[in-house]
Design an enzyme around this catalytic site. Sequence first.
Site, PDB file in Angstrom:
ATOM      1  N   THR A   1       0.834  -1.202   0.000  1.00 14.53           N
ATOM      2  CA  THR A   1       0.000   0.000   0.000  1.00 14.53           C
ATOM      3  C   THR A   1       0.869   1.254   0.000  1.00 14.53           C
ATOM      4  O   THR A   1       0.572   2.228  -0.701  1.00 14.53           O
ATOM      5  CB  THR A   1      -0.959  -0.004   1.206  1.00 14.53           C
TER       6      THR A   1
ATOM      7  N   ASP B   1       2.295   4.786   6.820  1.00 19.87           N
ATOM      8  CA  ASP B   1       2.650   3.380   6.654  1.00 19.87           C
ATOM      9  C   ASP B   1       1.374   2.565   6.526  1.00 19.87           C
ATOM     10  O   ASP B   1       0.271   3.054   6.810  1.00 19.87           O
ATOM     11  CB  ASP B   1       3.484   2.904   7.854  1.00 19.87           C
TER      12      ASP B   1
ATOM     13  N   GLY C   1       4.582  -5.832  10.091  1.00 22.70           N
ATOM     14  CA  GLY C   1       5.799  -6.628  10.002  1.00 22.70           C
ATOM     15  C   GLY C   1       5.760  -7.732   8.975  1.00 22.70           C
ATOM     16  O   GLY C   1       6.705  -8.511   8.867  1.00 22.70           O
TER      17      GLY C   1
ATOM     18  N   GLU D   1      10.003   0.493  11.420  1.00 31.21           N
ATOM     19  CA  GLU D   1       8.683   1.119  11.355  1.00 31.21           C
ATOM     20  C   GLU D   1       8.244   1.610  12.734  1.00 31.21           C
ATOM     21  O   GLU D   1       7.695   2.707  12.868  1.00 31.21           O
ATOM     22  CB  GLU D   1       7.666   0.114  10.794  1.00 31.21           C
TER      23      GLU D   1
END
Length: 219
Positions: A31, A81, A95, A103
């Site tokens: 994404t 994210d 993950g 992240e």
Amino acid sequence: MNQDEKKSSAARASLDYVVDGVVLGVGTGSTVNKLIDMLPEVRNRISAVVSSSKATTALLENLDFEVSTLNSVGDIDVYIDGADEATKHRHLVKGGGGALTREKVLAGAARKFVCIIDDGKQVGMLGDFPLPVEVIPMAQSFVARKMVKMRGQPIWRENFVTDNGNHILDVHNLSITNPLEMETRINQIPGVVTVGIFAHRPADVLIIGGDSGVRVIGK
């Protein structure tokens, strides 16, 4: 609307948070890759960009972005994210791409954390997606035994090494009824670098792409 279109709609909606002069953190995954393709449209608004993985850095550099380090920029204004799972409380499992530690660092350094997903990633309770746990190699078996005691089924992600030189255990069959407690509990196991539950630092904004357009949960 197919899954790719849903991802693209969520990514495009997140561009509203890329305001003039922003120090932008960019995550990792399919994404986010949609977002990266759109970033040249708002290049003039971005004062600096920080990446959560070597893979994302390569994509950004291919678009002629200069990627800064977190140490050089200090705090991040906005971190965008994706997630493998997300609840209405904006708790996440991340993950799947193996970048969970970096992240989590960028999410922690961000004033605003925007998570972009397609509606297939929204769940009532976390745990259907195998929970990634990054471990230092010497602790892999030890941590796996701890996961079994927590009634999980840990599987080593073979032929994969994180950007930090570590291993990933994907823990299946965990019911994450209390994400805050489980995040703390797993993070306290010696040898765990971090766990892919993002509950102590949840997303501030969850953007969900679906058949009827984009929904936003959060600030």
